[in-house]
Design an enzyme around this catalytic site. Sequence first.
Site, short mmCIF file in Angstrom:
data_model
loop_
_atom_site.label_atom_id
_atom_site.label_comp_id
_atom_site.label_asym_id
_atom_site.label_seq_id
_atom_site.Cartn_x
_atom_site.Cartn_y
_atom_site.Cartn_z
N TYR A 1 14.33 2.17 17.47
CA TYR A 1 14.37 3.38 18.30
C TYR A 1 13.05 3.62 19.04
CZ TYR A 1 14.34 8.49 19.05
OH TYR A 1 14.21 9.75 19.57
N ASN B 1 17.48 -2.95 11.33
CA ASN B 1 17.75 -1.65 11.94
C ASN B 1 17.87 -1.75 13.45
OD1 ASN B 1 17.82 0.24 9.74
ND2 ASN B 1 15.62 -0.08 9.49
N SER C 1 2.72 8.00 10.17
CA SER C 1 3.61 9.16 10.13
C SER C 1 2.88 10.38 9.60
CB SER C 1 4.77 8.84 9.18
OG SER C 1 5.47 10.01 8.83
N TYR D 1 8.51 5.51 0.99
CA TYR D 1 8.33 5.22 2.41
C TYR D 1 6.97 5.74 2.89
CZ TYR D 1 8.50 6.44 7.35
OH TYR D 1 8.16 6.62 8.66
N LYS E 1 3.13 3.97 4.27
CA LYS E 1 2.31 4.31 5.45
C LYS E 1 0.86 4.58 5.02
CE LYS E 1 5.65 4.11 8.51
NZ LYS E 1 5.72 2.93 9.40
N ASN F 1 7.92 14.47 14.46
CA ASN F 1 9.36 14.15 14.39
C ASN F 1 9.88 13.68 15.75
OD1 ASN F 1 8.81 15.84 11.99
ND2 ASN F 1 11.01 15.68 11.68
N PRO G 1 15.74 17.61 -1.70
CA PRO G 1 14.55 17.34 -2.52
C PRO G 1 13.46 16.63 -1.71
CG PRO G 1 16.55 16.65 -3.66
CD PRO G 1 16.96 17.03 -2.28
N1 UFG Z 1 17.89 18.60 8.00
C1 UFG Z 1 19.05 19.32 7.81
N2 UFG Z 1 20.24 18.65 7.81
C2 UFG Z 1 20.32 17.31 8.01
C3 UFG Z 1 19.14 16.59 8.23
C4 UFG Z 1 17.93 17.26 8.22
O1 UFG Z 1 19.02 20.53 7.61
O2 UFG Z 1 21.45 16.77 8.00
C5 UFG Z 1 16.61 19.30 8.02
C6 UFG Z 1 15.65 18.80 6.97
O3 UFG Z 1 15.88 19.41 5.75
C7 UFG Z 1 14.31 19.14 7.60
C8 UFG Z 1 14.57 19.04 9.11
O4 UFG Z 1 15.99 19.11 9.26
O5 UFG Z 1 13.98 20.46 7.30
C9 UFG Z 1 14.09 17.74 9.70
O6 UFG Z 1 14.61 16.68 8.92
P1 UFG Z 1 14.53 15.16 9.39
O7 UFG Z 1 15.18 14.33 8.32
O8 UFG Z 1 15.02 15.03 10.79
O9 UFG Z 1 12.97 14.89 9.45
P2 UFG Z 1 11.89 14.95 8.26
O10 UFG Z 1 10.89 15.95 8.71
O11 UFG Z 1 12.48 15.13 6.94
O12 UFG Z 1 11.40 13.45 8.31
C10 UFG Z 1 10.55 13.04 9.31
C11 UFG Z 1 10.68 11.54 9.56
C12 UFG Z 1 10.16 10.75 8.40
C13 UFG Z 1 8.83 11.25 7.92
C14 UFG Z 1 8.90 12.73 7.67
C15 UFG Z 1 7.63 13.34 7.22
O13 UFG Z 1 12.02 11.18 9.81
O14 UFG Z 1 10.00 9.42 8.83
O15 UFG Z 1 9.30 13.39 8.89
O16 UFG Z 1 6.70 13.31 8.25
F1 UFG Z 1 8.46 10.65 6.79
#
Ligand code: UFG
Length: 338
Positions: free
Chosen positions: A11, A35, A123, A148, A152, A178, A293
């Site tokens: 991506y 991927n 990240s 993961y 990093k 993000n 979690p």
């Molecule tokens: N969320 C939902 N529903 C979903 C998916 C996500 O409510 O189906 C919420 C999550 O709980 C979070 C927010 O949307 O509050 C963003 O979630 P993402 O999974 O899109 O992103 P994250 O912040 O959890 O993860 C990102 C990157 C990772 C990195 C992480 C920490 O994808 O690679 O930030 O920096 F490790």
Amino acid sequence: MRVLVTGGAGYIGSHTVLTLLEQGHDVEVVDNLVNGKAEAVRRVGELAGRDVPLHEVDLTDADATDAVLARGFDAVIHFAALKAVGESTQKPLEYYANNMGSTFTLMDAMRRHDCRTIVFSSSATVYGAKAPVPYVEDYEPLDSSSTYGQTKVMTERILTDVAAADPAWRVALLRYFNPVGAHPSGRIGEDPQGIPNNLVPFIAQVAVGRRDRLSVFGGDYPTADGTAERDYIHVQDVAEGHVVALDAIVGGDAGVRVWNLGSGQGTSVLEMIHAFERASGREIPYEVVDRRPGDLPAFWADPTKAEQELGWRTSRTVDDMCRDTWTWQSQNPQGYDA
Ligand code: UFG
């Protein structure tokens, strides 16, 4: 410059390859296609008006990696890695073996072929749960709640130690927040395998009818609307950040430089849902469920350092991110496999 992009069929990698080509660089891609998609590289070539060589090689294969580096490059941008946060905690050995092993092999081959300039895809997760928000680059100690994220943290450390031992290395560590969105043409975008883990790809699949409803993970966070806040950044801004960071380490002193790539603004899950509804004209059905979690309530970047040192800041809004994601998703409802 001749630039090798590892994970260039993925991506963020594919968008960065296109930006490099548009800026006149000569680019080749190495990707094991676990991927990434060959079709993404083909479409990047189509958009840029030139073919992009794709080496289907797993970077843990030392001989094959050496043969790629033997082609001669001035710099490497290293995206290739396993990246599913939840899966990483279930399969720590696989994640450490792949993400650390590929970096060892890659750097060893780079050294042998006299290429010591690398931009690494790090990240915001390296700041860990205790870092004050907004995150600043000199925060220590780095930590992460997922395997993961630890890969990093460790890769940043390895690159730092290598650069300390051999002052010829030029290293950029880019900590992205993000990344979402897609190239505005709708020809390349994020194509997750199976059920998306991340918010915006999931919303996009609900909007296009591939999923019934979104689960919002947690409605009781200490935020304005109770849902978690993140610093979303358009993938085109991320791609441009790589190119300016590469220019900066090539043109500046040797050693390690670290920059956040973020906007400096938090957006909640509900705000993102509503922005996507506006962009797509579709309703996004959702239900609020338990927290996921390991998730943090809210974090965003302090983007000052990148702005001062690179002259880089985000220029695209959350509405731009949703519009471009929707263009990609509606034109490619099944991703690259259609
Ligand atoms: N969320 C939902 N529903 C979903 C998916 C996500 O409510 O189906 C919420 C999550 O709980 C979070 C927010 O949307 O509050 C963003 O979630 P993402 O999974 O899109 O992103 P994250 O912040 O959890 O993860 C990102 C990157 C990772 C990195 C992480 C920490 O994808 O690679 O930030 O920096 F490790």
